[in-house]
Scaffold this motif. Structure first.
Motif, mmCIF file in Angstrom:
data_model
loop_
_atom_site.group_PDB
_atom_site.id
_atom_site.type_symbol
_atom_site.label_atom_id
_atom_site.label_comp_id
_atom_site.label_asym_id
_atom_site.label_seq_id
_atom_site.Cartn_x
_atom_site.Cartn_y
_atom_site.Cartn_z
ATOM 1 N N TYR A 117 0.808 -1.223 0.000
ATOM 2 C CA TYR A 117 0.000 0.000 0.000
ATOM 3 C C TYR A 117 0.841 1.272 0.000
ATOM 4 O O TYR A 117 1.837 1.387 0.712
ATOM 5 C CB TYR A 117 -0.878 0.046 1.265
ATOM 6 N N GLY A 118 0.370 2.238 -0.785
ATOM 7 C CA GLY A 118 0.793 3.616 -0.614
ATOM 8 C C GLY A 118 2.138 4.006 -1.179
ATOM 9 O O GLY A 118 2.786 3.273 -1.939
ATOM 10 N N LEU A 119 2.573 5.211 -0.794
ATOM 11 C CA LEU A 119 3.776 5.825 -1.322
ATOM 12 C C LEU A 119 5.023 4.983 -1.079
ATOM 13 O O LEU A 119 5.899 4.881 -1.934
ATOM 14 C CB LEU A 119 3.974 7.209 -0.692
ATOM 15 N N PHE A 120 5.105 4.368 0.102
ATOM 16 C CA PHE A 120 6.287 3.591 0.465
ATOM 17 C C PHE A 120 6.053 2.087 0.304
ATOM 18 O O PHE A 120 6.922 1.299 0.646
ATOM 19 C CB PHE A 120 6.703 3.906 1.899
ATOM 20 N N GLN A 121 4.863 1.731 -0.190
ATOM 21 C CA GLN A 121 4.522 0.329 -0.418
ATOM 22 C C GLN A 121 4.718 -0.524 0.831
ATOM 23 O O GLN A 121 5.484 -1.497 0.860
ATOM 24 C CB GLN A 121 5.310 -0.231 -1.599
ATOM 25 N N TRP A 122 3.981 -0.139 1.874
ATOM 26 C CA TRP A 122 3.980 -0.941 3.093
ATOM 27 C C TRP A 122 3.256 -2.259 2.830
ATOM 28 O O TRP A 122 2.203 -2.288 2.180
ATOM 29 C CB TRP A 122 3.265 -0.192 4.205
ATOM 30 N N GLY A 123 3.780 -3.351 3.373
ATOM 31 C CA GLY A 123 3.149 -4.646 3.168
ATOM 32 C C GLY A 123 3.057 -5.443 4.454
ATOM 33 O O GLY A 123 3.673 -5.104 5.468
ATOM 34 N N GLY A 124 2.276 -6.534 4.416
ATOM 35 C CA GLY A 124 2.149 -7.426 5.560
ATOM 36 C C GLY A 124 1.619 -6.724 6.793
ATOM 37 O O GLY A 124 0.674 -5.936 6.735
ATOM 38 N N GLU A 125 2.247 -6.984 7.939
ATOM 39 C CA GLU A 125 1.812 -6.388 9.195
ATOM 40 C C GLU A 125 2.009 -4.872 9.189
ATOM 41 O O GLU A 125 1.217 -4.141 9.782
ATOM 42 C CB GLU A 125 2.586 -7.007 10.356
ATOM 43 N N ARG A 126 3.031 -4.418 8.509
ATOM 44 C CA ARG A 126 3.248 -2.962 8.420
ATOM 45 C C ARG A 126 2.086 -2.294 7.679
ATOM 46 O O ARG A 126 1.684 -1.177 8.019
ATOM 47 C CB ARG A 126 4.574 -2.663 7.715
ATOM 48 N N LYS A 127 1.561 -2.949 6.674
ATOM 49 C CA LYS A 127 0.401 -2.409 5.950
ATOM 50 C C LYS A 127 -0.808 -2.344 6.868
ATOM 51 O O LYS A 127 -1.554 -1.347 6.878
ATOM 52 C CB LYS A 127 0.084 -3.283 4.737
ATOM 53 N N ASN A 128 -1.029 -3.394 7.654
ATOM 54 C CA ASN A 128 -2.166 -3.402 8.574
ATOM 55 C C ASN A 128 -2.062 -2.289 9.606
ATOM 56 O O ASN A 128 -3.055 -1.631 9.939
ATOM 57 C CB ASN A 128 -2.250 -4.763 9.281
ATOM 58 N N GLU A 129 -0.853 -2.082 10.110
ATOM 59 C CA GLU A 129 -0.636 -0.999 11.079
ATOM 60 C C GLU A 129 -0.871 0.364 10.429
ATOM 61 O O GLU A 129 -1.416 1.286 11.052
ATOM 62 C CB GLU A 129 0.777 -1.093 11.638
ATOM 63 N N LEU A 130 -0.462 0.497 9.174
ATOM 64 C CA LEU A 130 -0.689 1.742 8.427
ATOM 65 C C LEU A 130 -2.179 2.045 8.323
ATOM 66 O O LEU A 130 -2.630 3.166 8.588
ATOM 67 C CB LEU A 130 -0.089 1.610 7.027
ATOM 68 N N VAL A 131 -2.952 1.049 7.942
ATOM 69 C CA VAL A 131 -4.401 1.245 7.743
ATOM 70 C C VAL A 131 -5.080 1.617 9.060
ATOM 71 O O VAL A 131 -5.912 2.532 9.100
ATOM 72 C CB VAL A 131 -5.028 -0.030 7.140
ATOM 73 N N GLU A 132 -4.710 0.946 10.141
ATOM 74 C CA GLU A 132 -5.326 1.248 11.436
ATOM 75 C C GLU A 132 -4.947 2.647 11.914
ATOM 76 O O GLU A 132 -5.778 3.393 12.426
ATOM 77 C CB GLU A 132 -4.913 0.201 12.478
ATOM 78 N N ALA A 133 -3.689 3.001 11.741
ATOM 79 C CA ALA A 133 -3.257 4.351 12.127
ATOM 80 C C ALA A 133 -3.944 5.398 11.267
ATOM 81 O O ALA A 133 -4.289 6.487 11.736
ATOM 82 C CB ALA A 133 -1.738 4.467 12.002
ATOM 83 N N GLY A 134 -4.177 5.063 9.996
ATOM 84 C CA GLY A 134 -4.868 5.977 9.096
ATOM 85 C C GLY A 134 -6.305 6.212 9.523
ATOM 86 O O GLY A 134 -6.828 7.331 9.395
ATOM 87 N N LYS A 135 -6.965 5.193 10.036
ATOM 88 C CA LYS A 135 -8.337 5.355 10.526
ATOM 89 C C LYS A 135 -8.374 6.330 11.692
ATOM 90 O O LYS A 135 -9.252 7.206 11.768
ATOM 91 C CB LYS A 135 -8.902 3.997 10.956
ATOM 92 N N LYS A 136 -7.452 6.172 12.617
ATOM 93 C CA LYS A 136 -7.387 7.073 13.777
ATOM 94 C C LYS A 136 -7.106 8.509 13.331
ATOM 95 O O LYS A 136 -7.737 9.460 13.811
ATOM 96 C CB LYS A 136 -6.307 6.594 14.744
ATOM 97 N N TRP A 137 -6.177 8.664 12.419
ATOM 98 C CA TRP A 137 -5.818 9.990 11.900
ATOM 99 C C TRP A 137 -7.034 10.655 11.261
ATOM 100 O O TRP A 137 -7.299 11.836 11.481
ATOM 101 C CB TRP A 137 -4.684 9.827 10.893
ATOM 102 N N ALA A 138 -7.768 9.890 10.452
ATOM 103 C CA ALA A 138 -8.935 10.446 9.774
ATOM 104 C C ALA A 138 -10.051 10.769 10.762
ATOM 105 O O ALA A 138 -10.717 11.808 10.651
ATOM 106 C CB ALA A 138 -9.439 9.453 8.725
ATOM 107 N N ARG A 139 -10.251 9.891 11.740
ATOM 108 C CA ARG A 139 -11.303 10.098 12.748
ATOM 109 C C ARG A 139 -11.065 11.390 13.512
ATOM 110 O O ARG A 139 -12.005 12.151 13.794
ATOM 111 C CB ARG A 139 -11.339 8.898 13.692
ATOM 112 N N GLU A 140 -9.824 11.665 13.854
ATOM 113 C CA GLU A 140 -9.492 12.885 14.594
ATOM 114 C C GLU A 140 -9.759 14.146 13.789
ATOM 115 O O GLU A 140 -9.909 15.231 14.344
ATOM 116 C CB GLU A 140 -8.018 12.849 15.011
ATOM 117 N N ARG A 141 -9.842 14.001 12.464
ATOM 118 C CA ARG A 141 -10.044 15.156 11.591
ATOM 119 C C ARG A 141 -11.427 15.182 10.954
ATOM 120 O O ARG A 141 -11.701 16.012 10.088
ATOM 121 C CB ARG A 141 -8.958 15.161 10.498
#
Length: 249
Positions: A117-141
């Protein structure tokens, strides 16, 4: 107003308004009005307000402008400024962005066929952590949670946090330079090097982890790996450095 107030400015009583076409009597910002019942009014300032054509716009280099996330050039420019503001050197930023060019061509919403996923092409568990952190970031905004990870600003923030947190892999990889010598891919090298090619290789091996695992060679107790697309990453980093270096001066 004539009945109760006396204009003490000059002998002409109430000044004529210089901006009125018919030159009707008016009160200027220089008038001092004395009330027959006691008290007076005097100007605190000239009342001058500069017009738009007199306002000089000063560009603040520490403010990032909005961008079109579908425009790779705008994303590249945004990321260059973002990582500089985070304290990375121009050489290091060029090395980082050379890798982004190779990984995603500066497309923040890209998902590879192998589910990276994304600009740095996160994969595996790092991708999952990215998506979850992205949800929190979006929720706060107040933004849609499912789209949180796709935002360029978030991905830049996440990459810096990921880098600073000491993710597993930094400092553990050794790679071959183009001349065959060995490069230790650790943070201190990225942060101190004056060689764009070296910065690109360190980020690739340390953050992207794009080494050819099954081609590692044991040398003096270290496993040294060739790079995936190493020449292209260095080429892109060099081009980006030539495009942007020195602009903030």
């Amino acid at each position: 107003i004539r009945d109760d107030w006396e204009n003490l400015l000059g002998e002409g009583g109430y000044d004529s308004c210089p901006f009125c076409a018919d030159m009707e009597e008016g009160i200027t910002m220089e008038a001092i009005l004395f009330c027959s019942h006691g008290g007076f009014i005097y100007p605190k300032s000239s009342g001058y307000i500069p017009t738009e054509d007199e306002v000089e716009e000063i560009e603040d280099p520490d403010i990032l402008l909005p961008l079109d996330p579908t425009n790779p050039q705008e994303v590249k420019e945004y990321m260059w400024e973002y990582f500089l503001l985070e304290g990375f050197s121009e050489v290091a930023v060029a090395g980082i962005l050379g890798n982004v060019q190779q990984e995603s061509s500066f497309s923040p919403e890209v998902i590879s066929p192998n589910d990276y996923y994304g600009l740095f092409q996160w994969g595996g568990e790092r991708k999952n952590e990215l998506v979850e952190a992205g949800k929190k970031w979006a929720r706060e905004r107040g933004l849609p949670e499912e789209d949180g990870w796709t935002h360029v600003e978030f991905q830049c923030e996440y990459a810096v946090q990921d880098y600073e947190s000491g993710i597993n892999g930094w400092g553990s990889n050794y790679v071959f330079r183009g001349d065959g010598s060995i490069l230790h891919a650790k943070k201190t090298v990225l942060e101190t090097t004056s060689d764009v090619a070296e910065a690109a290789m360190v980020w690739a091996a340390g953050y992207e982890r794009c080494v050819v695992i099954d081609q590692g060679i044991e040398i003096e107790g270290k496993t040294v790996y060739p790079m995936q697309e190493g020449k292209l990453r260095i080429q892109y980093a060099t081009e980006i450095f030539e495009e942007f270096a020195g602009e903030r001066n």
